[in-house]
Design a protein around this motif. Structure first.
Motif, mmCIF file in Angstrom:
data_model
loop_
_atom_site.group_PDB
_atom_site.id
_atom_site.type_symbol
_atom_site.label_atom_id
_atom_site.label_comp_id
_atom_site.label_asym_id
_atom_site.label_seq_id
_atom_site.Cartn_x
_atom_site.Cartn_y
_atom_site.Cartn_z
ATOM 1 N N GLY A 1 0.838 -1.217 0.064
ATOM 2 C CA GLY A 1 0.073 0.043 -0.198
ATOM 3 C C GLY A 1 0.971 1.245 0.072
ATOM 4 N N ALA A 2 1.889 1.169 0.799
ATOM 5 C CA ALA A 2 2.609 2.360 0.909
ATOM 6 C C ALA A 2 3.380 2.912 -0.377
ATOM 7 N N LYS B 1 -1.648 -3.539 9.986
ATOM 8 C CA LYS B 1 -2.029 -2.511 10.854
ATOM 9 C C LYS B 1 -0.769 -1.632 11.057
ATOM 10 N N GLU B 2 0.552 -1.942 11.221
ATOM 11 C CA GLU B 2 1.564 -1.300 11.208
ATOM 12 C C GLU B 2 1.625 0.037 10.824
ATOM 13 N N SER B 3 0.977 0.145 9.153
ATOM 14 C CA SER B 3 1.036 0.882 8.288
ATOM 15 C C SER B 3 -0.343 1.875 8.420
ATOM 16 N N ASN B 4 -0.959 1.634 9.460
ATOM 17 C CA ASN B 4 -2.533 2.426 9.541
ATOM 18 C C ASN B 4 -2.195 4.007 9.383
ATOM 19 N N THR B 5 -1.069 4.585 10.051
ATOM 20 C CA THR B 5 -0.954 5.888 9.959
ATOM 21 C C THR B 5 -0.450 6.378 8.363
ATOM 22 N N ILE B 6 0.282 5.473 7.792
ATOM 23 C CA ILE B 6 0.447 5.820 6.358
ATOM 24 C C ILE B 6 -0.690 5.992 5.702
ATOM 25 N N TYR B 7 -1.560 4.862 5.863
ATOM 26 C CA TYR B 7 -2.813 4.585 4.910
ATOM 27 C C TYR B 7 -3.763 5.821 5.465
ATOM 28 N N VAL C 1 -0.718 -4.006 17.326
ATOM 29 C CA VAL C 1 -1.579 -3.209 18.456
ATOM 30 C C VAL C 1 -0.937 -1.696 18.515
ATOM 31 N N GLN C 2 0.411 -1.543 18.365
ATOM 32 C CA GLN C 2 0.761 -0.452 18.183
ATOM 33 C C GLN C 2 0.524 0.271 16.931
ATOM 34 N N GLY C 3 0.472 -0.319 16.003
ATOM 35 C CA GLY C 3 -0.246 0.468 14.696
ATOM 36 C C GLY C 3 -1.544 0.836 14.807
ATOM 37 N N VAL C 4 -2.335 0.061 15.426
ATOM 38 C CA VAL C 4 -3.815 0.398 15.698
ATOM 39 C C VAL C 4 -3.740 1.550 16.655
ATOM 40 N N ARG C 5 -3.256 1.539 17.723
ATOM 41 C CA ARG C 5 -3.110 2.731 18.519
ATOM 42 C C ARG C 5 -2.609 4.164 17.959
ATOM 43 N N ALA C 6 -1.456 3.964 17.184
ATOM 44 C CA ALA C 6 -1.010 4.975 16.527
ATOM 45 C C ALA C 6 -1.947 5.699 15.547
ATOM 46 N N GLY C 7 -3.156 4.717 14.771
ATOM 47 C CA GLY C 7 -3.714 5.109 13.733
ATOM 48 C C GLY C 7 -5.016 5.960 14.490
ATOM 49 N N LEU C 8 -5.609 5.235 15.725
ATOM 50 C CA LEU C 8 -6.714 6.030 16.419
ATOM 51 C C LEU C 8 -6.174 7.293 16.912
ATOM 52 N N ASP D 1 -5.587 14.521 14.338
ATOM 53 C CA ASP D 1 -5.412 15.116 12.931
ATOM 54 C C ASP D 1 -6.738 15.848 12.701
ATOM 55 N N PRO D 2 -6.582 17.176 12.650
ATOM 56 C CA PRO D 2 -7.872 17.949 11.976
ATOM 57 C C PRO D 2 -8.251 17.912 10.722
ATOM 58 N N ARG D 3 -7.904 16.761 10.039
ATOM 59 C CA ARG D 3 -8.481 16.334 8.913
ATOM 60 C C ARG D 3 -9.457 15.334 9.086
ATOM 61 N N PHE D 4 -9.748 14.958 10.052
ATOM 62 C CA PHE D 4 -10.602 13.629 10.256
ATOM 63 C C PHE D 4 -11.625 14.102 11.551
#
Length: 222
Positions: free
Chosen positions: A121-122, A143-149, A184-191, A197-200
């Motif tokens: 995806g990245a 899930k590790e890439s959730n913030t990138i996505y 889990v770290q990726g999920v937490r970072a995404g949440l 993030d003001p875009r969401f």
């Protein structure tokens, strides 16, 4: 009163699916092909597939971006909700999975609405910059890439687009801020990103059912 056990969660999920979703030959065949190919059973549950279908309809989406195709089960659900001329662009890291998903989309009669791009995806997401914006983005990959996505969802989606992130409950482990589990770290970072993030503008719900104890986040691009 039934006990809140995984077995009873699954029984209620099956009841809801039988009552509200029903069975579909093409979708059942897609799941059967996934099993025959020995792919992990990590597709969305039928009730969640129907939810994605309804979200596409409710948002009147014409262009859908999916990150994580697997065998195409969720892509078929969303493609069926599109109006004439609509499309799903789905990204899959594994070429074998992508080929199976294309076959399943064709068997379901939605091959003309589903474009499957192969690669991480990245790596693939930047190639979509400059295309017509997306109306709905479904994130269901590593899930590790959730913030990138999520960052690319905000870049590639139009204002008001819907963003759905799957598997945010992680059997309750999402509350553990000391975990060394990268998923889990990726999920937490995404949440955290969805919250800061003001875009969401986002919320999340935890779920139980045939997929165990999990959850999903839903956001709108501001």
């Amino acid at each position: 009163m039934p006990e809140p056990t995984p077995e009873n969660w699954a029984a209620v999920d099956r009841y809801l699916a039988d009552t509200l979703v029903g069975h579909d030959a093409a979708l059942d065949a897609a799941l059967a092909s996934q099993q025959a190919a020995h792919l992990a059973p990590i597709e969305v549950a039928p009730v969640a597939g129907k939810l994605l279908h309804l979200l596409v309809r409710i948002s009147r989406a014409r262009r859908v971006l999916e990150i994580g195709t697997l065998a195409g089960y969720s892509a078929i659900w969303m493609a069926r909700a599109l109006p004439d001329g609509g499309s799903v662009v789905s990204i899959e890291a594994e070429p074998r999975n992508a080929a199976l998903a294309r076959s399943n989309a064709a068997a379901a009669g939605v091959a003309d609405r589903v474009e499957i791009l192969v690669g991480r995806g990245a790596d693939v997401l930047p190639s979509l910059d400059g295309r017509e914006p997306f109306d709905l983005v479904f994130i269901d990959a590593d899930k590790e890439s959730n913030t990138i996505y999520l960052d690319w969802a905000a870049r590639l989606g139009r204002p008001g687009a819907v963003v759905v992130v799957d598997n945010v409950g992680r059997s309750g482990r999402v509350v553990d801020d000391t975990t060394d589990d990268p998923q889990v770290q990726g999920v937490r970072a995404g949440l955290a990103m969805l919250g800061d993030d003001p875009r969401f503008d986002a919320t999340a719900i935890q779920t139980v059912g045939v997929k165990g104890w999990d959850g999903l986040a839903i956001a709108v691009l501001v």
